[in-house]
Design an enzyme around this catalytic site. Structure first.
Site, PDB file in Angstrom:
ATOM      1  N   THR A 134       0.771  -1.220  -0.034  1.00 36.11           N
ATOM      2  CA  THR A 134       0.038   0.009   0.016  1.00 36.11           C
ATOM      3  C   THR A 134       0.712   1.281  -0.077  1.00 36.11           C
ATOM      4  O   THR A 134       0.452   2.342  -0.580  1.00 36.11           O
ATOM      5  CB  THR A 134      -0.745  -0.239   1.267  1.00 36.11           C
ATOM      6  OG1 THR A 134      -1.720  -1.161   1.162  1.00 36.11           O
ATOM      7  CG2 THR A 134      -1.747   1.195   1.423  1.00 36.11           C
ATOM      8  N   SER A 161       1.273  -7.395  -0.968  1.00 36.48           N
ATOM      9  CA  SER A 161       1.991  -8.560  -0.150  1.00 36.48           C
ATOM     10  C   SER A 161       1.031  -9.792   0.392  1.00 36.48           C
ATOM     11  O   SER A 161       1.370 -10.942   0.777  1.00 36.48           O
ATOM     12  CB  SER A 161       2.496  -8.243   1.177  1.00 36.48           C
ATOM     13  OG  SER A 161       1.677  -7.885   1.937  1.00 36.48           O
ATOM     14  N   THR A 198       1.720  -4.162   4.145  1.00 33.11           N
ATOM     15  CA  THR A 198       1.589  -4.515   5.730  1.00 33.11           C
ATOM     16  C   THR A 198       0.940  -5.967   5.807  1.00 33.11           C
ATOM     17  O   THR A 198       1.097  -6.818   6.935  1.00 33.11           O
ATOM     18  CB  THR A 198       0.447  -3.417   6.500  1.00 33.11           C
ATOM     19  OG1 THR A 198      -0.859  -3.679   5.917  1.00 33.11           O
ATOM     20  CG2 THR A 198       0.833  -2.062   6.397  1.00 33.11           C
ATOM     21  N   ASP A 199       0.109  -6.435   5.286  1.00 41.57           N
ATOM     22  CA  ASP A 199      -0.584  -7.690   5.301  1.00 41.57           C
ATOM     23  C   ASP A 199       0.374  -9.074   5.662  1.00 41.57           C
ATOM     24  O   ASP A 199      -0.066  -9.810   6.567  1.00 41.57           O
ATOM     25  CB  ASP A 199      -1.303  -8.267   4.146  1.00 41.57           C
ATOM     26  CG  ASP A 199      -2.491  -7.003   3.790  1.00 41.57           C
ATOM     27  OD1 ASP A 199      -2.782  -6.482   4.910  1.00 41.57           O
ATOM     28  OD2 ASP A 199      -3.055  -7.090   3.008  1.00 41.57           O
TER      29      ASP A 199
HETATM   30  C1  SIN Z   1      -0.418  -5.139   1.032  1.00 43.24           C
HETATM   31  O1  SIN Z   1      -0.162  -5.779   2.001  1.00 43.24           O
HETATM   32  O2  SIN Z   1       0.461  -5.172   0.035  1.00 43.24           O
HETATM   33  C2  SIN Z   1      -1.458  -4.387   0.940  1.00 43.24           C
HETATM   34  C3  SIN Z   1      -1.899  -4.007   2.127  1.00 43.24           C
HETATM   35  C4  SIN Z   1      -0.984  -2.966   3.008  1.00 43.24           C
HETATM   36  O3  SIN Z   1       0.310  -2.733   2.425  1.00 43.24           O
HETATM   37  O4  SIN Z   1      -1.414  -2.579   3.820  1.00 43.24           O
END
Ligand code: SIN
Length: 306
Positions: free
Chosen positions: A10, A56, A89-90
């Protein structure tokens, strides 16, 4: 010199409108674009490299392998004092734990991310990236850590705990490593250390890496998932048990059958924090590792036995 490795997420995401914080597409901007959005980094000696460009949730073994090699190559350069990785973050906590176990670096490797896309009204990525660079340049900093929303978490403790909030990461079962305040890093805990497994440990072609899945205990868990997974060919299973890794009688029976059939089984907990005690007569515990980190640990253990 600090090297920034981009992998997507993100933090590199864009939406059609600035007010759209959920309907965006992750992994659109290159790592050079992310750096350009932080004028405060202009005076820093930085290099950028795009290692991957993905959401991710789609992280995979091949990207992990490539990323570990890329990080090690940078750490081996005497002029590089630290590495920053921009990530989604995922699955960030999984990548952090994987790199910690494989590389256990003496220099800092700092993962960072964002909950809001780069096009948001108030994106959190630029501040997190700025902070991550400060952490990577901090004398005495070492190991794989996560710099996010003003706090620095170690790779073992860190978990994403909220689906939406911008302070989503927590050190769930221990202290944070440091705090980042106005660009200055205040160490309040211990920088991670450990013994590296090394790149040779993960050198096998990734289509030959062990297959390890996670099954959860819940009301009515009858073990059917375990039997289906065994039928599909499986090397290991992590049971995300209830409480102290407890399992329904039926799930426990199915897991013991799997173990007797050569599948490696460990017990973790579906609780948000806390260890699983090893007790006589029970399936082996994964200690304080979350189910996703216990899965990585089991994959690495099975790779050593392959
Ligand atoms: C991801 O994990 O690539 C999408 C969600 C995020 O980064 O918060």
């Amino acid at each position: 010199m600090i090297v920034i490795l981009g992998t997507g997420g993100t933090i590199a995401g864009t939406a059609k409108t600035a007010s759209d914080g959920v309907g965006y597409t992750a992994a659109q901007l290159r790592v050079e674009d992310l750096l350009a959005a932080v004028p405060a980094l202009a005076g820093h000696k930085l290099e950028a490299q795009q290692v991957a460009q993905l959401d991710s949730k789609d992280m995979d073994f091949a990207t992990w392998q490539r990323l570990a090699v890329a990080v090690q190559q940078q750490l081996d350069r005497p002029e590089v004092s630290g590495v920053v990785i921009t990530h989604g973050t995922d699955t960030l906590e999984e990548t952090a734990y994987f790199l910690h176990r494989v590389l256990a670096p003496a220099k800092p490797v700092v993962l960072t991310a964002a909950m809001r896309p780069a096009t948001a009204l108030a994106p959190d990525g630029p501040q997190n990236l700025f902070d991550a660079v400060q952490v990577a340049g901090t004398p005495g900093a070492r190991g794989v850590v996560v710099a996010f929303a003003g706090r620095v978490h170690d790779a073992v403790q860190v978990r994403k705990t909220h689906s939406y909030r911008v302070d989503t990461f927590e050190s769930v079962d221990g202290a944070v490593v440091a705090r980042v305040e106005e660009g200055s890093v205040r160490t309040v805990g211990r920088w991670p250390a450990g013994e590296a497994l090394g790149l040779a440990h993960i050198a096998a072609p990734t289509d030959r890496w062990p297959r390890v899945e996670i099954v959860m205990n819940h009301a009515g868990a009858n073990g059917a998932v375990v039997r289906a997974l065994r039928a599909s060919g499986i090397d290991g299973l992590v049971a995300a048990g209830t409480g102290n890794g407890t399992l329904s009688v039926a799930l426990d029976t199915a897991l013991r059958e799997a173990e007797a059939g050569g599948v490696r089984v460990v017990r973790s907990t579906r609780c948000d924090a806390g260890p699983v005690m090893d007790l006589p007569g029970l399936l082996p515990s994964a200690g304080a590792l979350s189910p996703v980190k216990a899965r990585i640990e089991l994959i690495l253990a099975l790779l050593a036995e392959a």
